[in-house]
Design an enzyme around this catalytic site. Structure first.
Site, PDB file in Angstrom:
ATOM      1  N   CYS A  49     -41.945   0.263  27.647  1.00 13.63           N
ATOM      2  CA  CYS A  49     -42.704   1.034  28.714  1.00 13.63           C
ATOM      3  C   CYS A  49     -43.647   1.553  28.226  1.00 13.63           C
ATOM      4  O   CYS A  49     -44.659   0.852  27.625  1.00 13.63           O
ATOM      5  CB  CYS A  49     -41.767   1.908  29.127  1.00 13.63           C
ATOM      6  SG  CYS A  49     -40.944   3.176  28.014  1.00 13.63           S
ATOM      7  N   ARG A 105     -38.348   4.911  28.982  1.00 11.59           N
ATOM      8  CA  ARG A 105     -37.540   3.993  30.116  1.00 11.59           C
ATOM      9  C   ARG A 105     -36.888   2.747  29.344  1.00 11.59           C
ATOM     10  O   ARG A 105     -35.862   2.384  29.787  1.00 11.59           O
ATOM     11  CB  ARG A 105     -38.584   3.554  30.999  1.00 11.59           C
ATOM     12  CG  ARG A 105     -38.871   4.867  31.999  1.00 11.59           C
ATOM     13  CD  ARG A 105     -40.142   4.364  32.969  1.00 11.59           C
ATOM     14  NE  ARG A 105     -41.375   4.168  32.230  1.00 11.59           N
ATOM     15  CZ  ARG A 105     -42.630   3.641  32.871  1.00 11.59           C
ATOM     16  NH1 ARG A 105     -42.434   3.271  33.978  1.00 11.59           N
ATOM     17  NH2 ARG A 105     -43.707   3.479  32.147  1.00 11.59           N
TER      18      ARG A 105
END
Length: 444
Positions: free
Chosen positions: A394, A399
């Site tokens: 990410c 994430r």
């Protein structure tokens, strides 16, 4: 607006275990599991010989009904493939099944039936197949944790010492406000460097873990608290509590902690489950040795060299972008501290949520992990499969850590996070190919 339904007699509204077992996988048949999601994943409920679910069943817990308007329910039924089915079978716990079946019948044209003896009879028959999340015990639920904290021995209990941590990025006042009973505070800053947001050195991690009282054989249970926040705040990552807990899970696994678990739904799930909180500050007791040399599992975090090797083998590997569509096409960078926008050339889009600090694509409406068959199906459609070497990335690894953890729960064997992510890759576009704009074969 309701849907015209096919009326069934009382006997026709039920289906036997024998009949359903012979129709698994039948085209047009939708099987809906309305039990709490932990039971679908693999945890045993009361009176159940086995946890898990009927192969091919769709998870739609009855407890979600009160949160869904008719319009939302219709969307759910369409997204989960139930609305277009020729027949629906519902199973779960007693009254939940009747209430769910009756409401479902208002929104689908197909006949809706219930499993006569429910899941207990199915789970008790060892000849009948059961699917479950392969490592479901790593994703604990609030009832399990409450029993453990009360001194009980729940299913898949830790074999020895355990520690519970309230995790976030630099907000000790959130922990002081309230936390789960007995929880210690874990600031992700002790695990990753604010210089580049990558994991810290082996020496730093060893010292941090010892200071927290963690050894390699300690069962570590993590949770975060998700609160509302906007991406343009100075430090919006402070709002992404559950993502921070999964970031910690990745780095602890990398370091060598053998048993890392996550409270599904985090702080909110605990509160909504009716459990008590505390404000008593808990101070960790340091230990003299972590027990093994850090890192034990270096393969779960890859750097730019491996990222390029993965990109060079699209048939056998995938570098998965866990970013928003606007980040993917280069409309925004996603972060107030990253200037360049775009994507790593040759990556695969894995989606995430509305911005760099939310993961709605991977979460349910109660903030728990989305049913794993749905995640796996979405990945398969994008060419992300368990036979490949898969690395998620990410902006700076948060994430990506969540998707890594979900792949770990699903039993995928060769998975990692590209720690440098877009932050590192975008800093040298001459050496690191970048793309922007909508891919020719992609849809948002």
């Amino acid at each position: 607006m309701g849907t015209a339904t096919i009326e069934l007699g009382h006997a026709e509204r039920e289906i036997s275990t024998a009949e359903l077992s012979g129709r698994i996988g039948e085209a047009g048949l939708a099987v809906v599991d309305v039990r709490p999601l932990p039971h679908f994943n693999g945890w045993r409920g009361a009176g159940e010989a086995r946890g898990g679910h009927v192969p091919g069943a769709v998870a739609l817990p009855a407890e979600w009904l009160s949160r869904l308007s008719d319009g939302d329910l219709q969307t759910f039924l369409a997204d989960k493939g139930i609305a277009a089915s020729a027949e629906v079978v519902v199973y779960g716990d007693g009254e939940d099944v009747s209430l769910f079946r009756d409401r479902l019948a208002e929104h689908v044209a197909a006949p809706v039936r219930s499993l006569v003896d429910g899941w207990p009879a199915w789970s008790a028959d060892e000849s009948l197949p059961v699917d479950r999340l392969p490592r479901y015990e790593r994703l604990v639920h609030h009832g399990w944790l409450a029993e453990l904290l009360a001194g009980g021995t729940p299913e898949a209990a830790p074999r020895g010492r355990f520690l519970l941590f309230h995790v976030n990025f630099g907000v000790p006042e959130e922990y002081a406000d309230s936390h789960l009973p007995g929880a210690l505070y874990l600031d992700t800053n002790v695990l990753e460097s604010p210089r580049d947001w990558n994991r810290r050195s082996s020496e730093d991690l060893d010292a941090a873990l010892r200071a927290l009282g963690i050894t390699s054989d300690t069962t570590v249970i993590l949770y975060g608290r998700d609160t509302e926040g906007e991406a343009n705040e100075k430090w919006p990552g402070r709002r992404a509590g559950q993502i921070s807990a999964m970031r910690a899970a990745l780095i602890l696994t990398y370091a060598g902690v053998e048993d890392v678990r996550l409270l599904d739904g985090g702080y909110d799930a605990w509160v909504q489950g009716g459990h008590e909180l505390e404000t008593v500050p808990r101070v960790p007791h340091s230990v003299p040795s972590f027990g093994v040399d850090v890192p034990v599992r270096p393969e779960v975090i890859v750097d730019i060299g491996d990222a390029k090797r993965i990109l060079a083998d699209p048939d056998g590997a995938a570098l998965v972008s866990v970013r928003t569509w606007n980040e993917h096409i280069g409309k925004v960078s996603g972060y107030n501290y990253i200037g360049p926008a775009g994507r790593i050339a040759g990556d695969v889009w894995g989606n995430c949520g509305t911005d760099a600090y939310h993961m709605q694509h991977y979460r349910n409406l109660d903030n728990t992990m989305r049913p794993y068959p749905e995640i796996a199906a979405n990945w398969a459609e994008a060419g992300i499969t368990p036979d490949k070497w898969v690395a998620f990335y990410c902006g700076t690894g948060w994430r990506a850590s969540e998707t890594w953890f979900y792949a770990l729960l699903m039993g995928w064997s060769r998975i990692a996070v590209y720690d440098g992510g877009w932050w590192e890759w975008s800093r040298d576009p001459d050496a690191n190919p970048i793309e922007a704009g909508e891919p020719a074969d992609a849809t948002a």
